[in-house]
Scaffold this active site. Sequence first.
Site, mmCIF file in Angstrom:
data_model
loop_
_atom_site.group_PDB
_atom_site.id
_atom_site.type_symbol
_atom_site.label_atom_id
_atom_site.label_comp_id
_atom_site.label_asym_id
_atom_site.label_seq_id
_atom_site.Cartn_x
_atom_site.Cartn_y
_atom_site.Cartn_z
ATOM 1 N N LYS A 169 11.755 25.047 14.947
ATOM 2 C CA LYS A 169 12.440 24.833 16.221
ATOM 3 C C LYS A 169 12.751 23.344 16.394
ATOM 4 C CE LYS A 169 11.941 25.922 21.181
ATOM 5 N NZ LYS A 169 11.054 26.477 22.236
ATOM 6 N N SER A 223 13.207 29.943 25.429
ATOM 7 C CA SER A 223 14.004 28.918 24.778
ATOM 8 C C SER A 223 13.992 28.983 23.247
ATOM 9 C CB SER A 223 13.500 27.545 25.217
ATOM 10 O OG SER A 223 12.215 27.277 24.696
ATOM 11 N N SER A 254 8.520 31.195 26.348
ATOM 12 C CA SER A 254 9.605 30.873 25.405
ATOM 13 C C SER A 254 9.380 31.338 23.972
ATOM 14 C CB SER A 254 9.855 29.364 25.393
ATOM 15 O OG SER A 254 10.626 29.000 26.509
#
Lengths: 489, 95
Positions: free
Chosen positions: A75, A156, A180
């Site tokens: 990420k 997210s 998330s």
Amino acid sequence: MTDLTNLSIAELRDGMRGGDFKAREVAEAYNAAVAAARGLNAYTVETPEDALAAADAADSGKSTGALAGIPLGIKDLFATKGVDTTAGSRILKDFKPPYESTVVANLRKAGAGMLGKLNMDEFAMGSSNETSAYGPVISPWRRTDGSNVSLTPGGSSGGSAAAVAAGIAPGVTGTDTGGSIRQPAAFTGICGIKPTYGRCSRWGIVSFASSLDQAGPMAKTVRDCAILLGAMAGFDPKDSTSLDQPVPDWEGALSSNLSGKRVGIPREYRIDGVPDEINVLWDKGIEWLKDAGATPVEISLPHTKYALPTYYIIAPAEASSNLARYDGVRYGMRVEGVKTLDDMYSATRAAGFGAEVKRRIMIGTYVLSAGFYDAYFTKAQRVRALIKQDFARAFEQCDVILTPTAPSAAFGIGEKMSDPLAMYLNDVFAVPASLAGLPAMSVPGGLDEQGLPLGLHLIGPEMDEQTVLNAALAIEERAGFTHRAEKWW
Amino acid sequence: MSVSPEQVRHIAKLARIAMSDEEIERLVPELNAIIGWVEQLGEVNTDGIEPLTAVIKQKLRLRDDAVTDGACRDAILANAPGAEHGFFAVPKVIE
């Protein structure tokens, strides 16, 4: 030969150790899959050479760790040495950290390579990936109604979730501040676990809300999550909130035998307006855990309805303070051509931050400002204490808690962007565990009537990731979720 | 409580974010909707409850008061949008 991108991390590892295929073949298969899937917008940067280098180290016997030669997606919130780390924001455009985040360093130590950086909501603020400066990630899933509407993979960690679901990474890192990891895992039919707050070092992870942020893995299977978490976690003196505790052998202790375990079913999680199919799946989950030997018990978490408003005071407050560092001086972008230092700060921040980030900084600045601090921020911290107390009491009656992960299946891109509150409600089931710092996991349970994945959510007592993983494994074995998004990209 | 355009302008100033009048106008109802919603916390009796500041109980560790790294000026300045003579450079502050 089987398509290597269909295999789990455990299968890849065992196949490489057994000499069935080389790590280099795995890295090449994934590099090709990544390049062929650019239409999903899941990766912001591709690093095929990095994946190949780790594979060659594994093939030559130079690396023998738990993840030797396994290529992973990272990420974009994790600092990666010399590789763009932007948190999905314009304000960190072209930022190349001169250091490696501890979690990524740990994964590298275990022998993993990196396929690239994964798209995400800007500074992890969002539940649909639509706030990213790189544009939204498109979920590999589509509704079965033939409409071909582009769906969100959740957020997210949406790029992370889409990458695993599309077979363009066998495993990825995510971060979870209020859901998330878990909500995107549920939306894309994969597994994801947020461990106890402090298990994974936050050092080198771009901060959103420091008392909540926690890294965790996302992968196809529960076992893969256990393997990845084992490599990511560990004490780090560089993070003052890191837990100085040994990392258990989560994979070694995996067992879906739940006899003697009590599963708490919180009555407050039956919320009006949640589609029937979510509650139907929840009931199925209870049956699966019973089948594994567990006993369901009804529990009460009386402050559940106050978790979201508490979160939307605490998280923006901490964010407004954390994001004060982006002012155009030390890194990231700077707006030139303004006269004073103050003007440079405010022009840079105006141009660098997107609408959602600005909205949250404004809320956070407001609740921390003179005259409102006690009424909002201190009040929210007190309610947070009550929410934590609810869980502590519940875990006197049960060993693990089962709930749905999200109140709906994936929604269409653009469907909720105009209404921030409606978007915030998507994390209604995920946020309480975040506020309490507890380990929590999403595991796929089934499909809704439009053919989209739905997740089940397990919450454990602090430090007890094992019970969460074991209950998730019991569900995984019984749900028989083998659905994959049909390839259209 | 609700916020007025003047208050939003003040918050934007505190947050160091330049905002046009249109942006302020758009934010006023958005912030008021969110503030109105979080105010339901007022219903919760929190008398005698200590504010939670550390979610997992542990003592704050202190490290030895010693230099643990250093001599990395170039790394620190590597990403600066403006660096001169080994320093961060900013627009002139004093005339």
